[in-house]
Write a protein that holds these residues in place. Structure first.
Motif, mmCIF file in Angstrom:
data_model
loop_
_atom_site.group_PDB
_atom_site.id
_atom_site.type_symbol
_atom_site.label_atom_id
_atom_site.label_comp_id
_atom_site.label_asym_id
_atom_site.label_seq_id
_atom_site.Cartn_x
_atom_site.Cartn_y
_atom_site.Cartn_z
ATOM 1 N N UNK A 533 0.871 -1.183 0.000
ATOM 2 C CA UNK A 533 0.000 0.000 0.000
ATOM 3 C C UNK A 533 0.906 1.230 0.000
ATOM 4 N N UNK A 534 0.800 2.025 -1.041
ATOM 5 C CA UNK A 534 1.769 3.100 -1.244
ATOM 6 C C UNK A 534 1.055 4.372 -1.707
ATOM 7 N N UNK A 535 1.414 5.538 -1.165
ATOM 8 C CA UNK A 535 0.837 6.790 -1.667
ATOM 9 C C UNK A 535 1.231 7.017 -3.121
ATOM 10 N N UNK A 536 0.366 7.628 -3.877
ATOM 11 C CA UNK A 536 0.595 7.851 -5.297
ATOM 12 C C UNK A 536 1.892 8.605 -5.548
ATOM 13 N N UNK A 537 2.170 9.641 -4.764
ATOM 14 C CA UNK A 537 3.370 10.450 -5.007
ATOM 15 C C UNK A 537 4.637 9.614 -4.828
ATOM 16 N N UNK A 538 4.625 8.703 -3.860
ATOM 17 C CA UNK A 538 5.804 7.871 -3.637
ATOM 18 C C UNK A 538 6.003 6.881 -4.790
ATOM 19 N N UNK A 539 4.900 6.353 -5.285
ATOM 20 C CA UNK A 539 5.009 5.415 -6.402
ATOM 21 C C UNK A 539 5.571 6.115 -7.635
ATOM 22 N N UNK A 540 5.053 7.285 -7.949
ATOM 23 C CA UNK A 540 5.545 8.008 -9.126
ATOM 24 C C UNK A 540 7.033 8.286 -8.992
ATOM 25 N N UNK A 541 7.459 8.729 -7.818
ATOM 26 C CA UNK A 541 8.879 8.992 -7.596
ATOM 27 C C UNK A 541 9.696 7.712 -7.711
ATOM 28 N N UNK A 542 9.167 6.617 -7.169
ATOM 29 C CA UNK A 542 9.907 5.351 -7.137
ATOM 30 C C UNK A 542 10.186 4.800 -8.525
ATOM 31 N N UNK A 543 9.368 5.156 -9.512
ATOM 32 C CA UNK A 543 9.560 4.628 -10.863
ATOM 33 C C UNK A 543 10.900 5.050 -11.453
ATOM 34 N N UNK A 544 11.506 6.087 -10.914
ATOM 35 C CA UNK A 544 12.845 6.476 -11.359
ATOM 36 C C UNK A 544 12.881 7.089 -12.741
ATOM 37 N N UNK A 545 11.792 7.704 -13.152
ATOM 38 C CA UNK A 545 11.750 8.338 -14.470
ATOM 39 C C UNK A 545 12.625 9.583 -14.453
ATOM 40 N N UNK A 546 13.444 9.727 -15.450
ATOM 41 C CA UNK A 546 14.395 10.835 -15.500
ATOM 42 C C UNK A 546 13.663 12.176 -15.414
ATOM 43 N N UNK A 547 14.202 13.077 -14.628
ATOM 44 C CA UNK A 547 13.692 14.431 -14.404
ATOM 45 C C UNK A 547 12.501 14.484 -13.453
ATOM 46 N N UNK A 548 12.031 13.324 -12.958
ATOM 47 C CA UNK A 548 10.881 13.307 -12.056
ATOM 48 C C UNK A 548 11.364 12.974 -10.650
ATOM 49 N N UNK A 549 11.513 14.005 -9.827
ATOM 50 C CA UNK A 549 11.957 13.814 -8.455
ATOM 51 C C UNK A 549 10.797 13.885 -7.475
ATOM 52 N N UNK A 550 11.136 14.041 -6.178
ATOM 53 C CA UNK A 550 10.112 14.044 -5.138
ATOM 54 C C UNK A 550 9.076 15.135 -5.341
ATOM 55 N N UNK A 551 9.554 16.364 -5.552
ATOM 56 C CA UNK A 551 8.619 17.481 -5.672
ATOM 57 C C UNK A 551 7.721 17.309 -6.878
ATOM 58 N N UNK A 552 8.290 16.909 -8.018
ATOM 59 C CA UNK A 552 7.491 16.717 -9.232
ATOM 60 C C UNK A 552 6.488 15.591 -9.045
ATOM 61 N N UNK A 597 9.915 13.248 -20.870
ATOM 62 C CA UNK A 597 10.489 12.087 -20.185
ATOM 63 C C UNK A 597 9.393 11.160 -19.661
ATOM 64 N N UNK A 598 8.336 11.735 -19.089
ATOM 65 C CA UNK A 598 7.227 10.933 -18.574
ATOM 66 C C UNK A 598 6.550 10.139 -19.696
ATOM 67 N N UNK A 599 6.213 10.841 -20.744
ATOM 68 C CA UNK A 599 5.500 10.188 -21.844
ATOM 69 C C UNK A 599 6.365 9.114 -22.485
ATOM 70 N N UNK A 600 7.644 9.421 -22.661
ATOM 71 C CA UNK A 600 8.561 8.449 -23.252
ATOM 72 C C UNK A 600 8.623 7.169 -22.422
ATOM 73 N N UNK A 601 8.701 7.328 -21.090
ATOM 74 C CA UNK A 601 8.782 6.154 -20.214
ATOM 75 C C UNK A 601 7.548 5.268 -20.370
#
Length: 707
Positions: A533-552, A597-601
């Motif tokens: 069970x994971x918050x959405x923001x943590x999951x998005x960050x965890x994916x490791x997509x380039x240019x997408x950090x914690x704040x994004x 970067x997001x769309x490419x991933x």
């Protein structure tokens, strides 16, 4: 070479690579300091990293990373204590390192508040104690909870230990019904020396410095050990309150003192910039005689009404600044250069140094940033360090600048060996042999091997389990490397099938693996189950997509709300076209580079399949909303345009976000409200065409009044 000159010499691509390195280094240093109570760098060296990051961001604001260190506070709490969510986040402070920084801070506040240079603006100034931040919650005069800072949002419950500290009252008389006092736990030099002497005689652990001793003592699982340690406390602020303490910062501190909390006697109210700087110099001169460690002076706006108007950035208040004492430098020999490969394939050169002591810590490694930095030029070919390149065998100047990897600042050519050769940066990945390509406009060379490169795969898995991502207790970098090496995990989804593949009843079991036992294996499996069970923001960050950090990741989570909405938008989005692209760019803080970067991933077959396999094993929580229940703009998308006359654009944006609104930089069909001042142009015209409600600044202020 000065820090200012180095930043001024950076080209855009070099700056981008440098910001990436700083983000990683500061994150590791945060974890060592806040979570392990075993900092690997001194405060001055940590600050050198932070100030360089801030300087680069100031010069290249469009390059600011979503996972910028300016968007983070501390590190996640360790296990062993109960976790406490702070009612009001415990934020860190922005830093200054010279008088010019302080002058800019004051000038920036005047601009934000639209105050002229002659308008009165008072500050309080106080020594910055080098200890462990603590929050004390009192209800009806009784201490009910004490918590460490943790990651700023969640700390550790150390109530039993805090009750043993003599400076912390157990009961208060005349206090508000709810009072959350914040301050610093520290240890005096004399008490620290005596403690280490006792520890040494008893054959126990000695501490490196008073800060480590204070932190280790407060976080003992046995309160009786804490009771035996000579801990002290200074109050410097507050959190949640049932009623105001005073109208000013200085008045509130006086009130806390009257309630029985020690406050630093060197705290002073300053009416002018020169008074602030004079106190800094006075404290710096008296530093060695104070009897406890400090690392600077903190300035705070004295008027609490102005503090409220200024508000907060993501991790720091706008109304406060820490003026830090300077760092130290040292010279040593460069023995070799190694290449490390990161999760995005970046080849990062690391200097191997003859060990040297800098500020009391032995340093043996340093960052060399990229191939241009080694060659003595920026990404555009302009000289840095007066064009001096760096060669193996050189005598180099270093200062520790984060993680265990400091920075090489300069080279002494007079000591260069006669046979020293220019360094040839590799054009092949040292891990997988793939071509290492430097794309036009990029400051770094990257391995083209992708997921076939073991270094990239392992680093991405390390990122996945990192503090701001899944933060799985018992599964850190060392365990990830070991499991990868033996083929137990190859992608994130494999983590969540470990138990069914290597749990009880399986031919090969984790509990039989070297370094593991039945209890540790069971604990890991339990931690993994908990993290499904994971918050959405943590999951998005965890994916490791380039240019997408914690704040994004937080911005994206708040904008889309659910994984389903986010996934659908990324699936249907097309680069540079379509409503999904426009909607993505409407998020304040998301630009074309990140969006691409997001769309490419999500459109790369292998990566998308890996994401789908992972999410099928998870329960993703909807994004949290912190908007006040009575806010009239909660959940609405607001755009500001034209000239605002009664508040600055920055203040208006901050106020809207604090009330739960989404502030966008462009008008679209999803815009709910346009606030238009004089000079509104194309945005007002587009809003009219789309039938979007448009109001002026006065109507905006009436709308949010009292919210």
């Amino acid at each position: 070479m000065s820090e200012t000159k180095a930043v001024a010499d950076l080209g855009e691509d070099e700056a981008r690579a440098e910001l990436a390195r700083l983000a990683k280094a500061i994150s590791a240093a945060d974890k060592a300091y806040h979570r392990a109570d075993a900092p690997e760098i001194s405060d001055a060296e940590y600050d050198a990293l932070k100030v360089r990051n801030a300087a680069i961001e100031a010069r290249f604001p469009h390059l600011k990373r979503p996972d910028s260190p300016s968007e983070r506070v501390g590190a996640a709490p360790v296990e062993g204590f109960g976790k406490v969510r702070h009612e009001m986040p415990m934020l860190s402070l922005s830093n200054a390192f010279d008088a010019a920084d302080v002058e800019d801070f004051v000038a920036g506040i005047r601009r934000y508040l639209n105050l002229g240079p002659e308008a009165p603006l008072a500050f309080t100034a106080e020594p910055k104690i080098d200890g462990l931040s603590l929050s004390l919650r009192y209800e009806k005069g009784r201490l009910v909870r004490a918590a460490t800072r943790g990651d700023g949002e969640v700390g550790e419950d150390v109530t039993a230990n805090a009750r043993t500290i003599g400076d912390i009252p157990a009961k208060l008389s005349g206090a508000p019904d709810l009072l959350e006092v914040r301050g610093e736990v520290y240890m005096s030099h004399a008490d620290f020396a005596a403690l280490n002497e006792r520890q040494e005689r008893a054959g126990g652990k000695t501490f490196a410095n008073p800060r480590n001793a204070a932190a280790g003592s407060l976080r003992q699982l046995d309160p009786e050990i804490t009771r035996a340690r000579p801990l002290r406390f200074f109050a410097y602020g507050w959190g949640a309150l049932s009623e105001p303490l005073a109208d000013t910062q200085s008045g509130a501190i006086e009130r806390l003192s009257a309630l029985g909390f020690p406050a630093n006697p060197l705290t002073r109210r300053c009416d002018r910039l020169d008074e602030m700087l004079a106190l800094y110099r006075e404290v710096e001169q008296r530093r060695a005689t104070l009897g406890y460690d400090i690392d600077g002076v903190v300035y705070k706006i004295d008027d609490l009404a102005l503090q409220a108007r200024l508000g907060f950035r993501s991790t720091t208040p706008r109304w406060a600044l820490a003026h830090k004492f300077p760092a130290e430098l040292a010279w040593t020999r460069l023995e070799g250069i190694d290449i490390q490969v990161g999760r995005t394939g970046a080849l990062s050169p690391v200097a191997r140094l003859t060990p040297v002591t800098v500020g009391g810590v032995v340093v043996s490694n340093a960052t060399l940033h990229n191939e241009d930095y080694i060659a003595g030029r920026d990404a555009r070919g302009n000289p840095i360090r007066e064009g001096k390149d760096i060669r193996v065998g050189d005598w180099v100047q270093v200062y520790r600048a984060g993680d265990v990897i400091p920075k090489v600042a300069d080279v002494d050519l007079s000591k260069r060996p006669a046979d020293a050769q220019p360094y040839q940066f590799p054009e092949k990945c040292p891990e997988c042999g793939s071509d290492a390509v430097r794309e036009p406009g990029d400051a770094v060379r990257r391995c083209s091997g992708g997921l076939i490169c073991p270094a990239q795969a392992v680093e991405r898995l390390k990122h996945f389990v990192s503090r701001a991502a899944f933060d799985i207790e018992g599964l850190g970098a060392k365990q990830v490397e070991s499991f990868w090496r033996d083929g137990w995990i190859r992608e994130p989804a494999d983590i969540f099938t470990l138990e069914e593949r290597y749990g009880p009843g399986q031919p090969r079991q984790l509990r039989n693996r070297e370094g593991w036992g039945e209890k540790s294996a069971a604990n890991l499996f339990a931690a993994i189950r908990e993290c499904r069970r994971i918050p959405l923001r943590r999951l998005i960050f965890a994916l490791g997509i380039r240019h997408v950090g914690e704040a994004a990741a937080g911005l994206l989570a708040r904008h889309y709300g659910t994984w389903g909405a986010f996934e659908a938008a990324m699936t249907h989005a097309r680069i540079d076209e379509g409503p999904e692209w426009d909607d993505l760019l409407s998020i304040d803080g998301v630009g074309a580079v990140m969006a691409t970067s997001l769309i490419t991933a999500f459109h790369q077959e292998a990566e998308r399949a890996s994401i789908d396999r992972l999410v099928a094993l998870l329960e993703v929580e909807e994004a949290e909303t912190r908007a006040p229940a009575t806010s009239p703009v909660a959940g609405k998308t607001v755009v500001f345009t034209g000239t605002l006359e009664k508040m600055t654009r920055a203040e208006a944006k901050a106020r809207a976000e604090a009330l739960g609104a989404k502030v966008s930089g462009s008008v679209s069909a999803k815009t709910d409200l346009l606030v238009a001042g004089p000079g509104a142009g194309s945005k007002a015209k587009k809003a009219a065409e789309l039938g979007i409600e448009t109001i002026d600044e006065d109507a905006w202020l009436r709308l949010i009044e009292g919210a």
